[in-house]
Design a protein around this motif. Sequence first.
Motif, mmCIF file in Angstrom:
data_model
loop_
_atom_site.group_PDB
_atom_site.id
_atom_site.type_symbol
_atom_site.label_atom_id
_atom_site.label_comp_id
_atom_site.label_asym_id
_atom_site.label_seq_id
_atom_site.Cartn_x
_atom_site.Cartn_y
_atom_site.Cartn_z
ATOM 1 N N ALA A 82 -19.964 -27.010 -85.794
ATOM 2 C CA ALA A 82 -20.007 -28.555 -85.572
ATOM 3 C C ALA A 82 -18.711 -28.957 -84.667
ATOM 4 N N LEU A 83 -17.699 -28.190 -85.186
ATOM 5 C CA LEU A 83 -16.288 -28.523 -84.761
ATOM 6 C C LEU A 83 -16.415 -28.152 -83.239
ATOM 7 N N VAL A 84 -16.620 -27.200 -82.712
ATOM 8 C CA VAL A 84 -16.695 -26.779 -81.252
ATOM 9 C C VAL A 84 -17.651 -27.515 -80.491
ATOM 10 N N VAL A 85 -18.681 -27.957 -81.025
ATOM 11 C CA VAL A 85 -19.705 -28.651 -80.124
ATOM 12 C C VAL A 85 -19.117 -30.299 -79.987
ATOM 13 N N LEU A 86 -18.651 -30.725 -81.252
ATOM 14 C CA LEU A 86 -18.025 -32.181 -81.189
ATOM 15 C C LEU A 86 -16.854 -32.118 -80.029
ATOM 16 N N ARG A 87 -16.035 -30.895 -80.020
ATOM 17 C CA ARG A 87 -14.978 -30.949 -78.928
ATOM 18 C C ARG A 87 -15.331 -30.927 -77.578
ATOM 19 N N ALA A 88 -16.435 -30.024 -77.656
ATOM 20 C CA ALA A 88 -16.881 -29.984 -76.185
ATOM 21 C C ALA A 88 -17.605 -31.156 -75.724
ATOM 22 N N ALA A 89 -18.195 -31.976 -76.596
ATOM 23 C CA ALA A 89 -18.802 -33.177 -76.178
ATOM 24 C C ALA A 89 -18.193 -34.490 -76.111
ATOM 25 N N ALA A 90 -17.054 -34.526 -76.972
ATOM 26 C CA ALA A 90 -16.655 -35.904 -77.270
ATOM 27 C C ALA A 90 -15.144 -36.041 -77.361
ATOM 28 N N GLU A 91 -14.389 -35.242 -76.583
ATOM 29 C CA GLU A 91 -13.037 -35.062 -76.889
ATOM 30 C C GLU A 91 -12.617 -36.423 -76.244
ATOM 31 N N GLY A 92 -11.732 -37.181 -76.725
ATOM 32 C CA GLY A 92 -11.209 -38.511 -75.893
ATOM 33 C C GLY A 92 -12.094 -39.731 -75.939
ATOM 34 N N GLY A 93 -12.988 -39.377 -76.939
ATOM 35 C CA GLY A 93 -14.061 -40.616 -76.935
ATOM 36 C C GLY A 93 -14.451 -41.042 -78.484
ATOM 37 N N GLU A 94 -15.596 -41.589 -78.543
ATOM 38 C CA GLU A 94 -15.904 -41.765 -79.961
ATOM 39 C C GLU A 94 -17.349 -40.922 -80.490
ATOM 40 N N VAL A 95 -17.274 -41.103 -81.785
ATOM 41 C CA VAL A 95 -18.811 -40.223 -82.284
ATOM 42 C C VAL A 95 -19.090 -41.105 -83.156
ATOM 43 N N LEU A 96 -20.354 -41.714 -83.027
ATOM 44 C CA LEU A 96 -21.198 -42.534 -84.082
ATOM 45 C C LEU A 96 -21.646 -41.750 -85.211
ATOM 46 N N LEU A 97 -21.330 -42.240 -86.185
ATOM 47 C CA LEU A 97 -21.694 -41.551 -87.716
ATOM 48 C C LEU A 97 -22.347 -42.389 -88.681
#
Length: 371
Positions: A82-97
Amino acid sequence: MSLSPTAAVSHGDGVIALTTGDVRVPVHPERGAAPPRRDDQPYPPPTGDAGLRGLVAEQASRGAARVPADAVLVAPGARVAALVVLRAAAEGGEVLLPTPYWASYPALIGAAGAAAVPVPGGVGAGARAADLEAARTPATRAVVVNSPRNPDGAVTPSDELAAIAEWAGRNGITVLFDEVYRGVPLRGRHAPSALDLFDTLPDHCAVLDGLSKSHALAGLRIGWALASGDLLKRAQGLASHLVGGVSAAVQATAAGAVRDRGLPERVAGPLTENMRRAAKTLDALPGVDCPEPGGGIFLFPDLSGWLRDRAPEAARQDPVGWLRGEHRVAVVDGAAFGAPGHVRLSFALPADRLDTGLGRLRAALEGGGHG
């Protein structure tokens, strides 16, 4: 950063821990000592052993989607995937949870260089595209859809999964479909999967899974992400630096488990019995609302009525500490998941230990005094 409220820790002698996130029903035979290592021990491939990736791809392709082996990224636990996917997809932005959410997701999102944005939903209700659209901003890069969800077992139906995937693709947003709990077929059925929506997984979607719940192998620490396109390439690149490959011995054990197609059903049988007994016990208590979950391994009872009308002052101030200190039973505070007034407890325990814990909870919530 403080320790995760769901981490496996000792609660002291005599305390029944219903806090665990692993599956402890006895389904695996006792094994002898591990064989000695092979003389040849090169670094494993950073994306996973080819044989294991093929088995995972075959398992994932039992729905509508055809998943190739090279779309599988193996990691030391699903949270690292999950960490590597989130970093690849969202670094510098927001993630809705969507709320409630797994207590570690805000920390993982922060470690990925992004900001977690809780999206009000409701206990027992799955994620909804309309709620996500209401929370979307120009900074939104990704959304996490956990179904069945930790902590409340909520299941997002197929039509809503499809609506979320379509909404995300239209808005350039990545969806991480966390299906770690889907592999436990409570009541003999699996929750809907994102993999049932497509012939091939779109570039803006990733699916998270592993063996901790479905195969009762949390201690093995292995999981994976399924992805494609640029998202997969970026995640693979990060994993090659961050992980460098999962233990070859662990991957060999995981491959044997994946080959055992009947194992998830052997896990789910006793879990379903435990779930029904535990939910019935708690839902009958005054001031407690405890419906059966749609999936997963947790109950998430609402104690707000009990706290308001029946609880002693010490319990109102710190219900989890009061239950642990006065009644020797440990649960997790719902506030850790964005749902104060609730507690999370696992039913994925040996039946005798679960029943002892339920007995202590019942005595506490019926009597309110010392245990």
